[in-house]
Motif scaffolding. Structure first.
Motif, PDB file in Angstrom:
ATOM      1  N   ASP A 646      12.296   2.066  15.582  1.00  0.00           N
ATOM      2  CA  ASP A 646      11.578   0.504  15.610  1.00  0.00           C
ATOM      3  C   ASP A 646      12.277  -0.183  14.224  1.00  0.00           C
ATOM      4  N   THR A 647      12.140  -1.380  14.185  1.00  0.00           N
ATOM      5  CA  THR A 647      12.490  -2.145  13.017  1.00  0.00           C
ATOM      6  C   THR A 647      11.481  -1.682  11.845  1.00  0.00           C
ATOM      7  N   GLY A 648      12.126  -1.909  10.553  1.00  0.00           N
ATOM      8  CA  GLY A 648      11.608  -1.437   9.270  1.00  0.00           C
ATOM      9  C   GLY A 648      11.215   0.038   8.975  1.00  0.00           C
ATOM     10  N   LEU A 649       9.997   0.189   8.242  1.00  0.00           N
ATOM     11  CA  LEU A 649       9.423   1.345   7.956  1.00  0.00           C
ATOM     12  C   LEU A 649       8.217   1.888   8.390  1.00  0.00           C
ATOM     13  N   ALA A 650       8.074   3.000   8.379  1.00  0.00           N
ATOM     14  CA  ALA A 650       6.489   3.693   8.892  1.00  0.00           C
ATOM     15  C   ALA A 650       5.676   3.550   7.560  1.00  0.00           C
ATOM     16  N   TYR A 651       6.065   4.127   6.497  1.00  0.00           N
ATOM     17  CA  TYR A 651       5.405   3.944   5.308  1.00  0.00           C
ATOM     18  C   TYR A 651       5.957   4.283   4.064  1.00  0.00           C
ATOM     19  N   THR A 652       5.530   3.730   2.712  1.00  0.00           N
ATOM     20  CA  THR A 652       6.421   4.234   1.512  1.00  0.00           C
ATOM     21  C   THR A 652       4.981   4.639   0.534  1.00  0.00           C
ATOM     22  N   PRO A 653       5.521   5.091  -0.655  1.00  0.00           N
ATOM     23  CA  PRO A 653       4.481   5.491  -1.655  1.00  0.00           C
ATOM     24  C   PRO A 653       3.595   4.475  -2.122  1.00  0.00           C
ATOM     25  N   ASP A 654       3.714   3.106  -1.805  1.00  0.00           N
ATOM     26  CA  ASP A 654       3.007   2.080  -2.289  1.00  0.00           C
ATOM     27  C   ASP A 654       2.317   1.430  -1.284  1.00  0.00           C
ATOM     28  N   CYS A 655       1.834   2.203  -0.337  1.00  0.00           N
ATOM     29  CA  CYS A 655       1.117   1.714   0.695  1.00  0.00           C
ATOM     30  C   CYS A 655      -0.383   1.876   0.937  1.00  0.00           C
ATOM     31  N   THR A 656      -0.883   2.404  -0.300  1.00  0.00           N
ATOM     32  CA  THR A 656      -2.220   2.811  -0.391  1.00  0.00           C
ATOM     33  C   THR A 656      -3.117   1.694  -1.216  1.00  0.00           C
ATOM     34  N   THR A 657      -3.800   0.978  -0.654  1.00  0.00           N
ATOM     35  CA  THR A 657      -4.651   0.087  -1.264  1.00  0.00           C
ATOM     36  C   THR A 657      -6.196   0.119  -1.007  1.00  0.00           C
ATOM     37  N   TYR A 658      -7.123  -0.351  -1.597  1.00  0.00           N
ATOM     38  CA  TYR A 658      -8.556  -0.109  -1.173  1.00  0.00           C
ATOM     39  C   TYR A 658      -8.908  -1.851  -0.850  1.00  0.00           C
ATOM     40  N   GLU A 659     -10.280  -1.870  -0.106  1.00  0.00           N
ATOM     41  CA  GLU A 659     -10.472  -3.049   0.297  1.00  0.00           C
ATOM     42  C   GLU A 659     -10.848  -4.001  -0.755  1.00  0.00           C
ATOM     43  N   ASP A 660     -11.138  -3.699  -2.014  1.00  0.00           N
ATOM     44  CA  ASP A 660     -11.151  -4.516  -3.109  1.00  0.00           C
ATOM     45  C   ASP A 660     -10.154  -5.135  -3.836  1.00  0.00           C
ATOM     46  N   GLY A 661      -8.762  -4.471  -3.037  1.00  0.00           N
ATOM     47  CA  GLY A 661      -7.394  -5.086  -3.685  1.00  0.00           C
ATOM     48  C   GLY A 661      -7.070  -4.119  -4.621  1.00  0.00           C
ATOM     49  N   THR A 662      -7.616  -2.952  -5.140  1.00  0.00           N
ATOM     50  CA  THR A 662      -7.057  -2.004  -6.079  1.00  0.00           C
ATOM     51  C   THR A 662      -5.983  -1.200  -5.293  1.00  0.00           C
ATOM     52  N   ARG A 663      -4.668  -0.856  -6.038  1.00  0.00           N
ATOM     53  CA  ARG A 663      -3.728  -0.521  -5.665  1.00  0.00           C
ATOM     54  C   ARG A 663      -3.477   0.794  -6.188  1.00  0.00           C
ATOM     55  N   THR A 664      -3.020   1.759  -5.637  1.00  0.00           N
ATOM     56  CA  THR A 664      -2.572   3.031  -5.952  1.00  0.00           C
ATOM     57  C   THR A 664      -0.997   3.304  -5.748  1.00  0.00           C
ATOM     58  N   ARG A 665      -0.344   4.065  -6.350  1.00  0.00           N
ATOM     59  CA  ARG A 665       1.034   4.247  -5.956  1.00  0.00           C
ATOM     60  C   ARG A 665       1.185   5.875  -6.479  1.00  0.00           C
ATOM     61  N   TRP A 666       1.255   6.696  -5.144  1.00  0.00           N
ATOM     62  CA  TRP A 666       1.377   8.087  -5.256  1.00  0.00           C
ATOM     63  C   TRP A 666       2.938   8.348  -5.380  1.00  0.00           C
ATOM     64  N   HIS A 667       3.139   9.484  -6.305  1.00  0.00           N
ATOM     65  CA  HIS A 667       4.622   9.838  -6.377  1.00  0.00           C
ATOM     66  C   HIS A 667       5.247   9.991  -5.084  1.00  0.00           C
ATOM     67  N   LYS A 668       4.800  10.846  -4.169  1.00  0.00           N
ATOM     68  CA  LYS A 668       5.180  11.172  -2.857  1.00  0.00           C
ATOM     69  C   LYS A 668       4.092  11.294  -1.762  1.00  0.00           C
ATOM     70  N   LEU A 669       4.428  10.819  -0.672  1.00  0.00           N
ATOM     71  CA  LEU A 669       3.501  10.856   0.440  1.00  0.00           C
ATOM     72  C   LEU A 669       4.418  11.717   1.625  1.00  0.00           C
ATOM     73  N   GLU A 670       3.745  12.830   2.091  1.00  0.00           N
ATOM     74  CA  GLU A 670       4.537  13.437   3.299  1.00  0.00           C
ATOM     75  C   GLU A 670       3.408  14.008   4.076  1.00  0.00           C
ATOM     76  N   ARG A 671       3.998  14.871   5.050  1.00  0.00           N
ATOM     77  CA  ARG A 671       3.259  15.302   6.086  1.00  0.00           C
ATOM     78  C   ARG A 671       2.291  14.655   6.992  1.00  0.00           C
ATOM     79  N   PRO A 672       3.011  13.504   7.648  1.00  0.00           N
ATOM     80  CA  PRO A 672       2.162  12.530   8.238  1.00  0.00           C
ATOM     81  C   PRO A 672       1.602  12.919   9.501  1.00  0.00           C
TER      82      PRO A 672
END
Length: 818
Positions: A646-672
Motif C-alpha cells: 500500500d501507499t506510504g509507510l506503516a510506522y516510523t520512530p516518530d509515530c509515538t505521541t500522547y493524547e496531551d500532545g507530548t511527542r517521544t522519538r525512540w531510536h528504533k521501533l521493531e517487532r510489530p
C-alpha cells in the motif's frame, strides 16, 4: 556541503572566537614503519584492519588466526575495521612476516622496535591481551595477559618498546602475535596495531605544535640535528577525512601558517623533512581547532516537490562553514513547528511522514562547525497526492496516559517524559516484542520476551531471552508478568515469540528456542503450554538462489487457513505453508519481500525482517520492518501468498505521541504485532522500542527497551450488497457500512467525504462518490456509481476512505462479492 561555497574571511570569524583548542602529541617517534600508521602514506600491512571492508567476519590478507593456539570454535576475523575474537576463550592472531619493507629488510642488534595497539572487550568482563614479537623460533612476550576494558569504557591503549638481540637478528624479520583471552563467550576487538623501528637518521621533525589565532593556525616545530635549513613539507587532515594531503612547504624555516581553515573544524597536521630528494618520516601529530560565535547565513529553500506520500526538499547555502542542517515542519493544525531531522549533511531531505490532507510547511536551519545555528530559511510548502487513510501510518492514534508522564525513568532525552504504564516496562528487565491477545476471560494477554537489564551483554543478551506471560485489564496496559516464564520447557528460553489462534479456539505459540523453530500449544493464553515439536521446512537453496536457510526458521508469524493448513511469513518475507500438520514439512511458496515489484523502488531495497501477518473478514495483512532504514511497510493479500504494497509507510520512530500532545522519538521501533478484535481487525499496534543504538545498551546503564501498545483507527466493517461480483462493468455498487459500539453508520458519516473503489483510486482522492443511501437494520447502505471506482481484475478488495461529521478518519475494505 553547499553547492556554491564562499569561504568566510578568517578575520571575521576570529573576532568572535569563544575557544581555540591546541594539541600536540609529542613522543619519541619511530620512523621506519613495519606495521600500521605511516602518515602521510597508506597504512602498512593492514594494521588498522581496513584493507577489506565489510560488516561480516572475513580474513585480512595480512593477518591469520593461529588455529592451533586458539581455543574455541567461533570464527574470528575482521569486521567493520577491527579484528574480533568472536567469543573464543583464546584467540591468537598473527601478522604476516614483516619482510616486505624495502627500507628495512633485516633487524640489527640494538635496534629498538616500538609497538602500540588498542583492545576492547564488547562487554564488561575479565578480558586480557598478550603481545609478542616472533623472530623465527624465538617468541618475545612483551605484554603478558594485560587486562582489557569492556562495555561502555573506552578502548585500552597499549604501548612499549623492545631492543633487538643478536639471537633475534640471526632469525631475520619478525611477525606480530597477539592473544585475546576472555573468561566468558564475549568478543574482544583489536585495532590500530603499530610497529615501528626507531631510526634517528630518517626521523622527522620533533615537538610539532599548532596554535589558532585570527590569522589561521600556526605550526611550529623543532628540526632534528643539523637539518634546520632543509625543506619541510606540511600535511593536513580534517576531522572527517581519512588521509593526509600536502598543504605546502617551508624552506629554511620551522614555521608555517595555515590560512585556509574553516572555523570549527579540527585539523591534524604532520611535518616531514626533504633532503636530497629523500623524505623523512613524519613528525609527531598536532591538532588544532578554531571556534567562533557568529552563526552562518540562513539557507535558501527551493520549492517543495510533492510526491504520492513524500515531500522532497532541496536548498542551497552560500557558506563553507556549515556542518549540518536541521529540517522543521509545521502543518495547518499545529501551533508550533517540529524538528523532523537534525544532523542532515546533504542539501536535500525527503519527508517520508508528511501529514496527508494538509499543507506541510518547512524551513531549514544551518549549523556551523562551531555549533552556531542560523536563522530560519524561507519556507516551502507542499501537499502530498495521497489522502489521509491511504497509509497504515494514518491509522496510528495518540496513546492514552494511564496516570502521568514521568521523567524519572531510564532512557535518552528523546523518550522522556513518557508513560511507563503503557505496554510493558520495568527498570530491571529489557522487553522485546509480543503480540497482545484478548482471551476469553476478557483480559489482555501477551507472551513477550525479556532479559535482565543488568545482564552481561546488555541488549545482546536477547540471545538468552526468556518468554514471559503478562496480563492487563486494558489493551494499552499496564501489562504485568504472572510468573518467571510462560512455559517450563528449556527453562522458558525463547525469542521472537508469536501467537496464532487456531480454528478450534486454542493457541499455538511459535518460539525460537536455541535457534530452533519450536511450536507449543495451549487452550488459554495463561497456559499451560505443551511442546508440539520443532518445525520442518523443505528449503532448496540452489533452486531458490539463496543459501540463507535460517530465514525460514526465524521471526515467523502465522495464521491457520480455513482448510486447517498452516501459513507463516518468515524473516525476510518468504511465505511457507504446510498441509501436513502444525510441524510440517513446510513448503516455500514465495520470494523475499525485496523482490516484490509492488513496493516502490525507494523502499524495495531495504533490509527487511520482523514481519507480522494477520487476517480479517476481507483479506490478509502484513507489516514488515526495514531495520536499517528505521521504517516499515504495509502489504495486503487475498490469499496470504501474493502481496501488494500500500501507499506510504506503516510506522516510523516518530509515530509515538500522547493524547496531551507530548511527542517521544525512540531510536528504533521493531517487532510489530497487532491486537485483533473478534472480526480480525487490528485495533492496536504493538512495537518493541529501544532508546539508543543496540550496541550502546549496556548492563546497568540508563538505556533499555520496552514494548509499546499504540491505538489504531479501526477499519469499518463493510459488506457488499450486490448480487453479482463487482467488476469494472458494475454500474451501481452497494456497500453496507455496519454500525457498532461508538459508531452509528446512519448519523456519523460525512457523506460528501466518502470515496469507494480501488485503493489506487481512493488513496488519491478519486473513486466513486455516494449517489444515495438506504437505511439497514445493521447500519447504512451506501450506493456508489460504479464507473469511477477503478476496480479491475487486479483488485481483490474495494476500499472506503472518508471522515465522520466530527472529522475523524473512516477507512474500510470490502470483498468484491457477497
Amino acid at each position: 556541503m553547499c553547492p556554491s561555497s564562499i569561504r568566510r574571511p578568517a578575520i571575521r570569524s576570529f573576532l568572535s572566537i569563544v575557544a581555540a583548542f591546541v594539541f600536540s602529541i609529542s613522543s619519541t617517534h619511530a620512523d621506519i614503519v613495519l606495521l600500521g600508521e605511516n602518515p602521510p602514506n597508506e597504512n602498512v600491512n593492514d594494521g588498522n584492519f581496513d584493507l577489506v571492508p565489510g560488516w561480516q567476519t572475513h580474513s585480512s590478507p595480512c593477518w591469520t588466526v593461529n588455529a592451533e593456539l586458539t581455543k574455541g570454535n567461533h570464527i574470528a576475523g575482521v569486521a567493520l575495521g577491527e579484528f574480533r575474537s568472536a567469543g573464543n576463550e583464546i584467540t591468537v592472531v598473527e601478522s604476516r612476516k614483516l619482510d616486505n619493507i624495502p627500507t628495512y629488510s633485516k633487524p640489527l642488534v640494538g635496534d629498538v622496535f616500538e609497538y602500540r595497539f588498542t583492545a576492547h572487550a564488547r562487554y564488561e568482563i575479565p578480558a586480557f591481551v598478550s603481545f609478542s614479537l616472533v623472530f623465527g623460533d624465538h617468541v618475545r612476550l612483551l605484554a603478558d595477559d594485560v587486562p582489557v576494558n569492556g562495555g561502555a569504557a573506552p578502548a585500552d591503549f597499549y604501548s612499549g618498546d623492545y631492543k633487538v638481540t643478536a639471537d633475534d637478528a640471526d632469525q631475520g624479520m619478525p611477525f606480530v602475535r597477539i592473544s585475546l583471552r576472555t573468561t566468558a563467550p564475549i568478543s574482544v576487538s583489536l585495532d590500530d596495531v603499530n610497529l615501528r623501528v626507531l631510526d634517528r637518521a630518517s626521523a622527522g621533525p620533533s615537538a610539532l605544535n599548532a596554535t589558532a589565532d585570527e590569522s589561521g593556525i600556526t605550526l611550529t616545530w623543532s628540526p632534528r640535528g643539523n637539518f634546520a635549513d632543509a625543506e619541510h613539507r606540511v600535511y593536513r587532515r580534517s576531522s572527517d577525512a581519512k588521509k593526509f594531503t600536502l598543504l605546502g612547504s617551508a624552506n629554511k624555516t620551522h614555521r608555517f601558517l595555515d590560512e585556509s581553515i574553516v572555523n570549527g573544524i579540527q585539523y591534524s597536521y604532520i611535518v616531514t623533512r626533504v633532503l636530497d630528494g629523500v623524505e623523512s618520516a613524519a613528525s609527531p601529530l598536532a591538532t588544532a581547532r578554531r571556534l567562533d560565535s557568529q552563526p552562518p547565513p540562513a539557507p535558501r529553500l527551493f520549492d517543495a516537490v510533492s510526491l504520492d506520500a513524500e515531500i522532497e526538499l532541496a536548498w542551497e547555502c552560500d557558506d563553507e562553514d556549515v556542518a549540518s542542517f536541521s529540517v522543521y515542519r509545521k502543518t495547518n493544525d499545529e501551533l508550533d513547528s517540529i524538528a523532523l531531522a537534525t544532523g542532515v549533511t546533504k542539501n536535500t531531505f525527503t519527508d517520508i511522514t508528511p501529514v496527508k490532507g494538509e499543507r506541510n510547511t518547512y524551513f531549514v536551519r544551518a549549523i556551523d562547525h562551531s555549533g552556531n545555528e542560523s536563522e530560519p530559511s524561507n519556507t516551502a510548502s507542499g501537499r502530498v497526492r495521497a489522502m489521509r487513510g491511504a497509509s497504515f501510518s494514518d491509522l496510528i492514534l495518540p496513546m492514552p496516559i494511564h496516570t502521568e508522564l514521568r521523567r524519572d525513568l531510564w532512557g535518552a532525552e528523546e523518550v522522556l517524559p513518557r508513560d511507563p504504564n503503557n505496554g510493558i516496562e520495568h527498570p530491571e528487565w529489557s522487553y522485546w516484542g509480543g503480540r497482545p491477545v484478548k482471551d476469553d476471560d476478557g483480559k489482555y494477554h501477551m507472551l513477550v520476551v525479556r532479559w535482565p537489564e543488568a545482564a552481561l551483554r546488555g541488549h545482546w543478551e536477547w540471545v538468552a531471552s526468556t518468554v514471559v506471560h503478562a496480563v492487563a485489564d486494558e489493551p494499552t496496559g499496564p501489562y504485568r508478568p504472572t510468573g518467571e516464564t510462560a512455559y517450563a520447557y528449556q527453562d522458558g528460553h525463547g525469542h521472537n515469540a508469536d501467537v496464532v489462534r487456531l480454528n478450534d479456539g486454542t493457541y499455538l505459540l511459535y518460539s525460537l528456542i536455541h535457534w530452533k523453530p519450536t511450536l507449543l500449544s495451549s487452550k488459554s493464553m495463561r497456559g499451560p503450554w505443551e511442546v508440539v515439536g520443532e518445525m520442518s521446512v523443505e528449503y532448496d537453496a540452489e533452486s531458490l538462489g539463496d543459501n540463507r536457510e535460517y530465514q525460514v526458521q526465524r521471526n515467523l508469524s502465522g495464521v491457520q487457513l480455513d482448510d486447517g493448513s498452516m501459513l507463516f511469513v518468515s524473516k525476510f518475507g518468504r511465505m511457507i505453508h504446510s498441509t501436513n500438520g502444525l510441524l510440517g514439512p513446510y513448503q516455500v511458496l514465495s520470494d523475499v519481500v525485496q523482490n516484490n515489484k509492488s513496493i516502490p523502488d525507494r523502499y524495495r531495497h531495504s533490509n527487511y525482517e520482523d514481519p507480522v501477518m494477520w487476517r480479517d473478514e476481507v483479506q490478509f495483512h502484513q507489516i514488515i520492518n526495514a531495520f536499517l532504514n528505521y521504517r516499515a511497510i504495509y502489504l495486503r493479500s487475498p490469499d496470504g501468498i501474493h502481496w501488494k504494497c500500500d501507499t506510504g509507510l506503516a510506522y516510523t520512530p516518530d509515530c509515538t505521541t500522547y493524547e496531551d500532545g507530548t511527542r517521544t522519538r525512540w531510536h528504533k521501533l521493531e517487532r510489530p504485532h497487532v491486537l485483533q478484535d473478534e472480526f480480525g481487525r487490528a485495533t492496536h499496534l504493538s512495537l518493541a522500542a529501544i532508546d539508543t543504538v543496540k550496541r550502546q545498551d549496556y548492563a546497568n546503564d540508563q538505556h533499555s527497551s520496552k514494548n509499546l501498545i499504540i491505538p489504531l483507527v479501526v477499519h469499518k466493517r463493510l459488506s457488499v450488497q450486490n448480487d453479482s461480483p463487482i467488476s469494472s462493468q458494475t454500474a451501481e455498487i452497494r456497500i453496507l457500512v455496519h454500525s457498532e459500539e461508538g459508531f452509528d453508520a446512519q448519523t456519523d458519516m460525512n457523506f460528501g467525504s466518502l470515496r469507494y473503489g480501488a485503493a489506487e483510486e481512493v488513496d488519491f482522492g478519486r473513486g466513486s462518490l455516494v449517489v444515495t443511501t438506504e437505511k439497514h437494520d445493521q447500519g447504512l447502505v451506501l450506493v456508489f456509481e460504479g464507473e469511477s471506482a477503478g476496480l479491475t481484475e487486479q483488485n481483490f478488495a474495494g476500499k472506503l476512505i472518508g471522515e465522520t461529521r466530527g472529522g475523524e478518519l473512516i477507512v474500510g475494505f470490502s470483498k468484491l462479492s457477497r
